[in-house]
Design a protein around this motif. Structure first.
Motif, mmCIF file in Angstrom:
data_model
loop_
_atom_site.group_PDB
_atom_site.id
_atom_site.type_symbol
_atom_site.label_atom_id
_atom_site.label_comp_id
_atom_site.label_asym_id
_atom_site.label_seq_id
_atom_site.Cartn_x
_atom_site.Cartn_y
_atom_site.Cartn_z
ATOM 1 N N LEU A 92 -96.776 10.468 106.757
ATOM 2 C CA LEU A 92 -95.445 9.864 106.759
ATOM 3 C C LEU A 92 -94.841 9.965 108.161
ATOM 4 O O LEU A 92 -94.326 8.983 108.713
ATOM 5 N N PHE A 93 -94.937 11.138 108.747
ATOM 6 C CA PHE A 93 -94.362 11.337 110.073
ATOM 7 C C PHE A 93 -95.040 10.421 111.103
ATOM 8 O O PHE A 93 -94.364 9.781 111.907
ATOM 9 N N THR A 94 -96.349 10.399 111.060
ATOM 10 C CA THR A 94 -97.053 9.616 112.077
ATOM 11 C C THR A 94 -96.750 8.127 111.925
ATOM 12 O O THR A 94 -96.574 7.421 112.909
ATOM 13 N N ASN A 95 -96.644 7.673 110.691
ATOM 14 C CA ASN A 95 -96.355 6.251 110.493
ATOM 15 C C ASN A 95 -94.934 5.901 110.897
ATOM 16 O O ASN A 95 -94.686 4.838 111.478
ATOM 17 N N LEU A 96 -94.006 6.781 110.579
ATOM 18 C CA LEU A 96 -92.619 6.527 110.988
ATOM 19 C C LEU A 96 -92.518 6.503 112.507
ATOM 20 O O LEU A 96 -91.879 5.617 113.092
ATOM 21 N N SER A 97 -93.145 7.475 113.117
ATOM 22 C CA SER A 97 -93.097 7.556 114.578
ATOM 23 C C SER A 97 -93.729 6.331 115.213
ATOM 24 O O SER A 97 -93.189 5.755 116.158
ATOM 25 N N GLU A 98 -94.850 5.942 114.662
ATOM 26 C CA GLU A 98 -95.546 4.786 115.212
ATOM 27 C C GLU A 98 -94.717 3.517 115.036
ATOM 28 O O GLU A 98 -94.629 2.681 115.926
ATOM 29 N N GLU A 99 -94.097 3.413 113.872
ATOM 30 C CA GLU A 99 -93.340 2.201 113.576
ATOM 31 C C GLU A 99 -92.099 2.069 114.445
ATOM 32 O O GLU A 99 -91.765 0.981 114.909
#
Length: 729
Positions: free
Chosen positions: A215-222
DNA sequence: GCGATCAGAT
DNA sequence: CACATCTGATCGC
């Protein structure tokens, strides 16, 4: 919570995920993942003493689990005794009886479990047969069929027993929205809030446990915003997580936590104490990841639920749903299955009653041996609707000789029209408009939702009657995009599919928005316009009408919602206003999610392959390369990192010397086939677009002109007739 | 003092 | 919310 006592009937001299009492005498220990309920006794003085006098005892786990475990100094006494095994690498270990010197050889294979970073299942192969211990797992339907190492040749391995994560093994939890659907919902909720101003921040109210990292990595990436966390030293050797988290409180996305008892979220305070930015008070919403479940016949699902003026629940599950568990077990069809968890309010007997019919120990004694139609159930990936499927299950699931053919990794629904059989169901899949009509007749009744959160809703029935339209298949997004975000989007368009692990289930499936979506629930409408169609036919869908708010769902005016500066505006009358509807969910299931021009686009996977702008390097890889240029203390390369979450790595090593003085030999029986498959998949992927699907071994490659012809027909809604290749079945 | 266990809270 | 974890109370070694 696992109640597995540590030992399996077939291999009683090893202990898994439980380290006290009788397990103190084990010849070897296994840890499936780093959650406390699977680590009972692991740092007890009694076990520490045992280690001191039994020098041949080791703890086997994935490299990521070792890393996470040793971050806590309380476990540092294990350091010299941990043996890491790469995922998907059959490895022989010797169990030594220190008194007699007797040795027993065992082959163990770690399989990605999709539960949290480093989580694995253990497949043991030894004198007492093949036994699978799942640990905790979240695997989508069909995932087991894609796991090479659960198969011998084209058939699933003969498995004596499965020790199974039965956390949600109860019909109440029939379906849980997929990881990808949940992620999309959360992304859009976060987007709608943080795009309002730099002072709008979200707090992810996560438990103190591993499992939220994707979740964190996807939010950060997005969004190009690193997630604020309390600690990140556990990720020091996992650059692709490390890059996306920060201990700098100056972030719009927080997942920090604070000792309880403090009124931290009152007003606009975050757990970390941040209250303002440049003197301007922050506006905070909280998002609590929670498991949400839905009944067998429930079509309407909510991925985001509002629970207060500035608080939300977001669907999130570490564990497989009832239907996912049944799919998993039905596919493996072991002689026995034993629950590791008893759902609250249920008994062992209740769970066994569910598991038993999926096992051979049951079917062999009750069912007749000859069931000529038994193999029908193996039209995997082309599920009928649940009702029909269940009928088929009832009829055929116990067929003892059911053919269970291995599926290449990531092969799924979208690849099948090009391969073997076209069924009436497939035809409906491919012609979304007809599918609507089909469903209307199939679902001619209201559908109850078995979800506590959803009971608060008064309009469930009304919602469940609604049909899918093209418009419903879109999520609307703010057009306020800063340049950084634009760069993120641009980069994110770069596919990361061209990796060597292409033929295996990877953590990418769980981590990436544009991963292959699972087939958890019944296949539905796929009449989602392509990127081009969206641009040309539905421009209004993507215009932000009020310029200040961001629509998340716009199904009907009465349910149209948006988040605005005034947090409660438009919400007060309904505590759990729907944010992400099943229409969006279905859209997510039916097509890949791509990003362009600041918008998420659902491209219909069957019909309109999207141009691939892959330059051969993944976004993640780009990020890590960037990181690597700054830091050189990483253990893992960017390519390796992809495997970190599940431990998946390449299988080049025929022999491996592990750090315990023992020589551990891979059993590479399947490597040759895997290499072929990889090569095959890679070659195939050159010509495909945004998803890579290795072909069934032996299947013929569809000709480009025929494919073109098919796409054109599908695009124009023409009926498609295809030759059935019965010989490939 | 530490660990095991349970209840309760988040 | 039945995800996992932490805290505090209690008991025993």
């Amino acid at each position: 919570m696992s109640t597995f006592p540590g030992r399996m009937l077939e291999f009683p001299s090893i202990s898994i995920d439980c380290f006290d009492r009788e397990n103190l005498a084990a010849k070897a220990y296994f840890l499936s993942h780093c959650h406390k309920d699977h680590m009972r006794g692991l740092r007890a003085p009694s076990l520490k003493r045992r280690l001191e006098c039994s020098l041949k005892v080791h703890l086997y786990c994935s490299p990521v689990t070792k890393e996470l475990l040793l971050t806590n100094p309380k476990y540092s006494f294990w350091e010299k005794r941990i043996v890491t095994i790469e995922v998907n690498t059959p490895t022989q270990i010797s169990l030594v009886d220190e008194a007699s010197g007797e040795k027993e050889d065992l082959v163990v294979t770690l399989l990605p479990a999709g539960h949290c970073p480093g989580s694995v299942m253990f497949l043991f192969q030894g004198n007492n047969g093949n036994v699978l211990y799942t640990g905790d797992f979240r695997l989508a339907k069909g995932e087991a069929a894609r796991m090479e190492l659960l198969h011998s040749g084209d058939r699933v391995k003969d498995i004596q027993s499965v020790y199974l994560d039965t956390t949600f093994c109860d019909p109440r939890f029939y379906q849980i929205p997929s990881r990808e659907e949940c992620l999309i919902g959360i992304l859009e909720l976060v987007r709608s809030w943080i795009s309002l101003s730099p002072y709008h921040v979200v707090w992810l109210n996560c438990k103190a446990a591993y499992g939220y990292e994707y979740l964190f990595t996807n939010l950060s990436e997005e969004f190009g915003v690193k997630v604020h966390v309390n600690k990140l030293d556990m990720f020091k050797n996992m650059p692709e997580i490390l890059y996306h988290v920060t201990t700098n409180r100056n972030s719009q996305i927080h997942a920090c936590r604070q000792p309880r008892g403090e009124e931290f979220l009152r007003g606009n305070r975050l757990p970390c104490g941040m209250v303002s930015l440049n003197g301007t008070p922050l506006r905070v919403i909280s998002i609590k990841p929670s498991t949400m479940w839905f009944g067998e016949r429930t079509r309407r699902t909510k991925v985001i639920v509002r629970t207060g003026e500035s608080s939300y629940r977001a669907c999130f599950s570490f564990h497989s749903s009832y239907s996912e568990i049944k799919d998993f077990l039905r596919y493996l069809h072991p002689v026995n299955a034993y629950p590791n968890v008893i759902p609250v309010g249920r008994t062992v007997g209740h769970v066994e009653k569910i598991l038993k019919p999926l096992c051979r120990s049951h079917s062999g004694s009750v069912e007749p041996m000859y069931k000529p139609l038994g193999a029908l159930k193996r039209s995997r990936g082309m599920h009928l609707n649940d009702t029909d499927e269940n009928i088929v299950e009832e009829l055929f699931e116990d067929y003892p000789l059911t053919l269970r053919h291995k599926l290449p990794a990531q092969q799924e629904l979208k690849s099948e029209p090009l391969q073997t059989e076209i069924t009436p169901e497939m035809d409906r899949e491919m012609c979304g408009k007809d599918k609507d009509a089909y469903e209307a007749s199939t679902w001619g009744f209201s559908l109850p939702v078995n979800c506590v959160d959803c009971e608060e809703s008064n309009d469930e029935e009304e919602e469940s009657e609604q049909t899918v339209t093209n418009e419903d298949c879109h999520i609307l997004f703010s057009e306020k995009i800063d340049s950084h975000e634009n760069n993120m989007r641009k980069n994110a368009m770069i596919s990361d599919e061209h990796e060597s692990t292409i033929n295996l289930p990877t953590w990418d499936v769980f981590f990436k928005r544009d991963a292959v979506l699972d087939d958890t629930v019944e296949k539905e409408d796929c009449s989602i316009p392509s990127k081009e169609e969206i641009g040309s036919q539905s421009p209004n869908l993507f215009s932000d009408s009020d310029g200040e708010s961001t629509h998340i769902s716009s199904q009907t005016s009465s349910q149209s919602t948006h988040i605005s500066e005034h947090g409660s505006q438009g919400w007060d009358s309904q505590a759990d206003t729907l944010l992400i509807s099943s229409q969006e969910r279905k859209a997510a299931e039916c097509g890949n999610v791509n990003k362009a021009d600041g918008r998420l686009i659902f491209s219909p996977a069957h019909l309109f392959p999207v141009e691939n702008q892959d330059d051969g390097r993944s976004w993640a890889a780009l990020q890590v390369d960037e990181l690597h240029s700054k830091e050189d203390n990483h253990l893992y390369t960017s390519a390796e990192w992809k495997t970190l979450q599940s431990g998946l790595t390449s299988q080049e090593n025929g022999q491996r010397k592990l750090g315990c003085g023992e020589c551990i030999t891979n059993t590479n029986a399947q490597n040759t086939d895997q290499e072929k498959l990889k090569a095959f998949a890679k070659a195939d992927s050159q010509g495909s677009s945004d998803f890579e699907i290795p072909r069934t071994p032996g299947a013929e490659s569809p000709r480009q002109d025929k494919l073109q012809n098919l796409y054109e027909k599908l695009a124009t809604g023409e009926t498609v007739l295809m030759d059935r290749k019965l010989d490939t079945l």
